[in-house]
Every structure is written in structure tokens, then in C-alpha cells.
Design a protein around this motif. Structure first.
Motif, PDB file in Angstrom:
ATOM      1  N   ALA A   7       8.722  -8.160  -3.527  1.00  0.00           N
ATOM      2  CA  ALA A   7       7.321  -8.579  -3.546  1.00  0.00           C
ATOM      3  C   ALA A   7       6.468  -7.480  -2.938  1.00  0.00           C
ATOM      4  CB  ALA A   7       7.132  -9.887  -2.772  1.00  0.00           C
ATOM      5  N   SER A   8       5.272  -7.309  -3.497  1.00  0.00           N
ATOM      6  CA  SER A   8       4.450  -6.180  -3.058  1.00  0.00           C
ATOM      7  C   SER A   8       2.977  -6.536  -3.013  1.00  0.00           C
ATOM      8  CB  SER A   8       4.649  -4.990  -4.004  1.00  0.00           C
ATOM      9  OG  SER A   8       4.037  -5.237  -5.254  1.00  0.00           O
ATOM     10  N   LEU A   9       2.265  -5.721  -2.232  1.00  0.00           N
ATOM     11  CA  LEU A   9       0.808  -5.805  -2.138  1.00  0.00           C
ATOM     12  C   LEU A   9       0.233  -4.403  -2.276  1.00  0.00           C
ATOM     13  CD1 LEU A   9      -1.951  -7.061  -1.401  1.00  0.00           C
ATOM     14  CD2 LEU A   9      -1.284  -6.883   1.013  1.00  0.00           C
ATOM     15  N   GLU A  10      -0.737  -4.247  -3.175  1.00  0.00           N
ATOM     16  CA  GLU A  10      -1.432  -2.980  -3.340  1.00  0.00           C
ATOM     17  C   GLU A  10      -2.921  -3.262  -3.533  1.00  0.00           C
ATOM     18  OE1 GLU A  10      -0.130   0.004  -3.175  1.00  0.00           O
ATOM     19  OE2 GLU A  10       2.023  -0.264  -3.571  1.00  0.00           O
ATOM     20  N   PHE A  11      -3.749  -2.288  -3.181  1.00  0.00           N
ATOM     21  CA  PHE A  11      -5.142  -2.354  -3.592  1.00  0.00           C
ATOM     22  C   PHE A  11      -5.222  -2.169  -5.109  1.00  0.00           C
ATOM     23  CE2 PHE A  11      -5.825  -0.713   0.844  1.00  0.00           C
ATOM     24  CZ  PHE A  11      -6.420  -1.864   1.320  1.00  0.00           C
ATOM     25  N   HIS A  12      -6.336  -2.615  -5.692  1.00  0.00           N
ATOM     26  CA  HIS A  12      -6.490  -2.543  -7.141  1.00  0.00           C
ATOM     27  C   HIS A  12      -7.958  -2.319  -7.465  1.00  0.00           C
ATOM     28  CE1 HIS A  12      -6.438  -4.166 -11.374  1.00  0.00           C
ATOM     29  NE2 HIS A  12      -5.374  -3.391 -11.379  1.00  0.00           N
ATOM     30  N   VAL A  13      -8.241  -2.000  -8.719  1.00  0.00           N
ATOM     31  CA  VAL A  13      -9.615  -1.823  -9.193  1.00  0.00           C
ATOM     32  C   VAL A  13     -10.008  -3.066  -9.984  1.00  0.00           C
ATOM     33  CG1 VAL A  13     -11.160  -0.412 -10.581  1.00  0.00           C
ATOM     34  CG2 VAL A  13      -9.263   0.660  -9.345  1.00  0.00           C
ATOM     35  N   PRO A  14     -11.086  -3.756  -9.617  1.00  0.00           N
ATOM     36  CA  PRO A  14     -11.471  -4.968 -10.339  1.00  0.00           C
ATOM     37  C   PRO A  14     -11.639  -4.710 -11.837  1.00  0.00           C
ATOM     38  CG  PRO A  14     -12.736  -4.793  -8.317  1.00  0.00           C
ATOM     39  CD  PRO A  14     -11.977  -3.502  -8.473  1.00  0.00           C
ATOM     40  N   PRO A  15     -11.060  -5.550 -12.690  1.00  0.00           N
ATOM     41  CA  PRO A  15     -11.156  -5.328 -14.134  1.00  0.00           C
ATOM     42  C   PRO A  15     -12.516  -5.689 -14.727  1.00  0.00           C
ATOM     43  CG  PRO A  15      -9.861  -7.295 -13.662  1.00  0.00           C
ATOM     44  CD  PRO A  15     -10.144  -6.653 -12.347  1.00  0.00           C
ATOM     45  N   TYR A  35       0.828  -1.210   0.000  1.00  0.00           N
ATOM     46  CA  TYR A  35       0.000   0.000   0.000  1.00  0.00           C
ATOM     47  C   TYR A  35       0.862   1.260   0.000  1.00  0.00           C
ATOM     48  CZ  TYR A  35      -3.140  -3.676   1.658  1.00  0.00           C
ATOM     49  OH  TYR A  35      -3.836  -4.852   1.788  1.00  0.00           O
ATOM     50  N   LEU A  36       1.854   1.298  -0.889  1.00  0.00           N
ATOM     51  CA  LEU A  36       2.859   2.356  -0.891  1.00  0.00           C
ATOM     52  C   LEU A  36       2.779   3.278  -2.102  1.00  0.00           C
ATOM     53  CD1 LEU A  36       5.571   3.712  -0.016  1.00  0.00           C
ATOM     54  CD2 LEU A  36       6.748   1.833  -1.231  1.00  0.00           C
ATOM     55  N   LEU A  37       2.660   2.731  -3.297  1.00  0.00           N
ATOM     56  CA  LEU A  37       2.971   3.497  -4.497  1.00  0.00           C
ATOM     57  C   LEU A  37       1.975   4.606  -4.805  1.00  0.00           C
ATOM     58  CD1 LEU A  37       4.341   0.689  -6.847  1.00  0.00           C
ATOM     59  CD2 LEU A  37       5.594   2.252  -5.337  1.00  0.00           C
ATOM     60  N   ARG A  38       0.792   4.572  -4.196  1.00  0.00           N
ATOM     61  CA  ARG A  38      -0.140   5.695  -4.386  1.00  0.00           C
ATOM     62  C   ARG A  38       0.342   6.959  -3.680  1.00  0.00           C
ATOM     63  NH1 ARG A  38      -4.676   4.681  -1.636  1.00  0.00           N
ATOM     64  NH2 ARG A  38      -3.891   2.743  -0.740  1.00  0.00           N
ATOM     65  N   TYR A  39       1.280   6.825  -2.764  1.00  0.00           N
ATOM     66  CA  TYR A  39       1.676   7.949  -1.922  1.00  0.00           C
ATOM     67  C   TYR A  39       3.043   8.531  -2.265  1.00  0.00           C
ATOM     68  CZ  TYR A  39      -2.153   5.979   0.782  1.00  0.00           C
ATOM     69  OH  TYR A  39      -3.373   5.487   1.163  1.00  0.00           O
ATOM     70  N   VAL A  40       3.661   8.064  -3.325  1.00  0.00           N
ATOM     71  CA  VAL A  40       4.971   8.597  -3.697  1.00  0.00           C
ATOM     72  C   VAL A  40       4.835   9.385  -4.991  1.00  0.00           C
ATOM     73  CG1 VAL A  40       6.185   6.715  -2.526  1.00  0.00           C
ATOM     74  CG2 VAL A  40       5.667   6.507  -4.962  1.00  0.00           C
ATOM     75  N   ASP A  41       5.717  10.356  -5.173  1.00  0.00           N
ATOM     76  CA  ASP A  41       5.648  11.201  -6.356  1.00  0.00           C
ATOM     77  C   ASP A  41       6.041  10.460  -7.630  1.00  0.00           C
ATOM     78  OD1 ASP A  41       4.785  13.462  -4.966  1.00  0.00           O
ATOM     79  OD2 ASP A  41       6.833  13.991  -4.400  1.00  0.00           O
ATOM     80  N   ASP A  42       6.988   9.524  -7.522  1.00  0.00           N
ATOM     81  CA  ASP A  42       7.466   8.787  -8.690  1.00  0.00           C
ATOM     82  C   ASP A  42       7.545   7.300  -8.347  1.00  0.00           C
ATOM     83  OD1 ASP A  42       8.938   7.644 -10.820  1.00  0.00           O
ATOM     84  OD2 ASP A  42       9.873   9.566 -11.247  1.00  0.00           O
ATOM     85  N   PRO A  43       6.480   6.532  -8.650  1.00  0.00           N
ATOM     86  CA  PRO A  43       6.494   5.101  -8.322  1.00  0.00           C
ATOM     87  C   PRO A  43       7.673   4.348  -8.921  1.00  0.00           C
ATOM     88  CG  PRO A  43       4.270   5.790  -8.863  1.00  0.00           C
ATOM     89  CD  PRO A  43       5.176   6.947  -9.206  1.00  0.00           C
ATOM     90  N   TYR A  96      -4.470   4.225 -10.681  1.00  0.00           N
ATOM     91  CA  TYR A  96      -4.388   3.324 -11.831  1.00  0.00           C
ATOM     92  C   TYR A  96      -4.756   4.021 -13.145  1.00  0.00           C
ATOM     93  CZ  TYR A  96      -3.254  -0.385  -8.655  1.00  0.00           C
ATOM     94  OH  TYR A  96      -2.600  -1.155  -7.711  1.00  0.00           O
ATOM     95  N   ARG A  97      -5.442   5.145 -13.069  1.00  0.00           N
ATOM     96  CA  ARG A  97      -5.607   5.937 -14.289  1.00  0.00           C
ATOM     97  C   ARG A  97      -4.263   6.520 -14.723  1.00  0.00           C
ATOM     98  NH1 ARG A  97     -10.551   7.655 -11.881  1.00  0.00           N
ATOM     99  NH2 ARG A  97      -9.552   9.554 -11.056  1.00  0.00           N
ATOM    100  N   ARG A  98      -3.455   6.945 -13.756  1.00  0.00           N
ATOM    101  CA  ARG A  98      -2.134   7.507 -14.075  1.00  0.00           C
ATOM    102  C   ARG A  98      -1.094   6.431 -14.325  1.00  0.00           C
ATOM    103  NH1 ARG A  98      -3.497  10.814  -9.632  1.00  0.00           N
ATOM    104  NH2 ARG A  98      -2.148   9.530  -8.321  1.00  0.00           N
ATOM    105  N   HIS A  99      -1.214   5.319 -13.601  1.00  0.00           N
ATOM    106  CA  HIS A  99      -0.172   4.284 -13.644  1.00  0.00           C
ATOM    107  C   HIS A  99      -0.832   2.903 -13.789  1.00  0.00           C
ATOM    108  CE1 HIS A  99       2.652   7.341 -12.245  1.00  0.00           C
ATOM    109  NE2 HIS A  99       1.844   7.603 -11.245  1.00  0.00           N
ATOM    110  N   PRO A 100      -1.211   2.512 -15.007  1.00  0.00           N
ATOM    111  CA  PRO A 100      -1.786   1.176 -15.203  1.00  0.00           C
ATOM    112  C   PRO A 100      -0.794   0.086 -14.804  1.00  0.00           C
ATOM    113  CG  PRO A 100      -2.084   2.563 -17.144  1.00  0.00           C
ATOM    114  CD  PRO A 100      -1.140   3.293 -16.246  1.00  0.00           C
ATOM    115  N   VAL A 101      -1.321  -1.107 -14.622  1.00  0.00           N
ATOM    116  CA  VAL A 101      -0.473  -2.214 -14.175  1.00  0.00           C
ATOM    117  C   VAL A 101       0.686  -2.447 -15.142  1.00  0.00           C
ATOM    118  CG1 VAL A 101      -0.407  -4.695 -13.705  1.00  0.00           C
ATOM    119  CG2 VAL A 101      -2.306  -3.319 -12.853  1.00  0.00           C
ATOM    120  N   ASP A 102       0.454  -2.290 -16.437  1.00  0.00           N
ATOM    121  CA  ASP A 102       1.549  -2.471 -17.396  1.00  0.00           C
ATOM    122  C   ASP A 102       2.694  -1.494 -17.119  1.00  0.00           C
ATOM    123  OD1 ASP A 102       0.215  -4.505 -18.655  1.00  0.00           O
ATOM    124  OD2 ASP A 102      -0.443  -3.306 -20.372  1.00  0.00           O
ATOM    125  N   ASP A 103       2.371  -0.283 -16.659  1.00  0.00           N
ATOM    126  CA  ASP A 103       3.413   0.676 -16.305  1.00  0.00           C
ATOM    127  C   ASP A 103       4.202   0.209 -15.090  1.00  0.00           C
ATOM    128  OD1 ASP A 103       2.396   2.166 -18.354  1.00  0.00           O
ATOM    129  OD2 ASP A 103       1.810   3.890 -17.130  1.00  0.00           O
TER     130      ASP A 103
END
Length: 243
Positions: free
Chosen positions: A146-154, A120-128, A197-204
Motif C-alpha cells: 500500500a502506498s501514498l503519493e502526491f498527485h496532480v488533480p485531474p 512519497y517515494l517514487l519521485r526520488y528513485v531512478d526506476d519506479p 506524472y508526465r514521465r510516469h502516468p498512473v496507468d504506468d
């Protein structure tokens, strides 16, 4: 979005932070954490770094599962104090150490950890991408991130249900269980996840892990896509830390 936002929004909540993870994950957060620790255990680590450790949930799970020495870091000092209480209760004072530090500027030499985890980190940093590179810098060649983040169901149907839950039910549950501060957090989280996830999709994210020198990058959507577990291994031929 930055770490100052995280400190402000979550101020005063550390003693009940695990309740928030439980609510937002539909009670699945422990299963998600186990999926992260599974990846770490695969390398039989001796030293592990857990970034954005909060009240030390993943740090303690990793220590218990692997027997490794674990350092947990977080920018939020009240969260860390709650983590200290958890560590003492678990009897792992000599195995788990907690330190105040920024994910973007970790106070460790390159290549000193067998595994690095974050949650639950990358939403809070300026440059993931830069933050992932900084964590990878601390890994030894062949080590695991290894990481864990919340996500938006596809799936569109589940995404609508998730949207209604995070915008309506979660703030209400927060208010009922924790008062005004929890109402504020409940209102913040759903929109922040969608915006990220609008700014940083999973592919990014995957591309950033590869750019940081990680290979065999895996992605696993959890619980119909409400959670995202990722892992990757640092190039075994790496000879030193990234500049």
C-alpha cells in the motif's frame, strides 16, 4: 530524480517535515495516511515494512492500529533520527524499529513481511517499476502493498488551483514558517510532482504493480486528486522471491 536529490533537498528539515506534508496536502495528510493503514489492517499483519518512513508517521500509525511489529527504513539519516524521537515519545520502542536502507536494495529476505507500505517515494528513485518490484519481493504470498503519493488533480479547474498553490503559495508559506530551506523545498515540490506524472502516468504505475506480481490493484484519488493511495495483493500462489 534520485535519492541523492531527496537527501539534499530535505537536509535540515526533519524536525518540521510533518508541517510540509500538512501544507502540501491542504491539511489532508492524516486522512491520506489512514487510508493506507486501512488497507494494511485488512490483512491483520504481524510484520510490516514501511519504506521511506521519514519521521515514522505511517510506521507508528500502523503499529498503533494493528499491533504489528514494524520496521521503518529510510535513506535520510536525519529523518530517521527524528523518527526515533517520535517512536520513543509514543512508547513503542519495542514495536517499531528504524533502519537506514535504500528502497531499491532492501536488506531483507524475500517473503518475510505481511504488508509493505511506502509514501512519497517514487519521485526520488531512478526506476519506479524496479523499486516497486523490490518492495513486492519482501512480501509474503497474499501480503498487501500500500502506498501514498502526491498527485496532480485531474479536473482542469482544480489543477489550475493546485498549480498556483504549489508554485506560488507553498514556497511563500514555506519561507514564512521555516526560512530559506523551506522556501527551497516549496519551490522544488510542485514541479517535481508534475514532472513525475508526465514521465510516469498512473496507468504506468498500475502496470508496474501488476508486473511485480501484485493483483487486485486499487487506485484512490484523495482530496480532489491531490493525493494518490494505491494498494495491491501479492499473488497467493507465489512460491518465492522474484529473482
Amino acid at each position: 530524480m534520485n535519492m541523492d536529490v531527496a537527501r539534499t533537498v530535505f537536509a535540515g528539515l526533519p524536525a518540521r517535515y510533518d508541517r510540509l506534508a500538512f501544507l502540501l496536502s491542504f491539511g489532508q495528510d492524516r486522512r491520506w495516511r489512514r487510508a493506507v493503514v486501512d488497507q494494511v489492517a485488512a490483512v491483520a499483519p504481524a510484520r510490516v515494512l514501511d519504506v521511506a518512513t521519514g519521521p515514522a508517521g505511517i510506521a507508528l500509525a500502523t503499529a498503533g492500529r494493528t499491533g504489528a511489529d514494524v520496521i521503518g527504513v529510510d535513506l535520510n539519516e536525519p529523518m530517521l533520527r527524528a523518527g526515533v524521537v517520535q517512536v520513543r515519545r509514543s512508547g513503542r520502542d519495542g514495536q517499531v524499529r528504524l533502519v537506514v536502507a535504500r528502497a531499491e536494495e532492501l536488506p531483507f529476505a524475500g517473503g518475510v513481511f505481511d504488508a509493505v507500505t511506502f509514501s512519497y517515494l517514487l519521485r526520488y528513485v531512478d526506476d519506479p517499476a524496479d523499486t516497486v518490484a523490490e518492495m513486492a519481493r519482501c512480501l509474503r504470498p497474499g501480503g498487501i502493498l500500500a502506498s501514498l503519493e502526491f498527485h496532480v488533480p485531474p479536473n482542469p479547474a482544480w489543477r489550475v488551483s493546485w498549480w498556483l498553490y504549489t508554485r506560488c503559495a507553498l514556497p511563500l508559506l514555506g519561507a514564512l514558517t521555516g526560512g530559506r530551506a523551506w522556501l527551497r523545498v516549496g519551490r522544488f515540490l510542485g514541479p517535481s510532482i508534475s514532472a513525475h506524472y508526465r514521465r510516469h502516468p498512473v496507468d504506468d504505475h498500475v502496470a508496474a504493480w501488476h508486473a511485480a506480481g501484485l493483483s487486485d490493484v486499487g487506485v484512490r484519488l484523495m482530496s480532489l486528486g491531490g493525493g494518490l493511495v494505491m494498494w495491491g495483493r501479492k499473488d497467493p500462489t507465489a512460491t518465492g522471491p522474484r529473482p
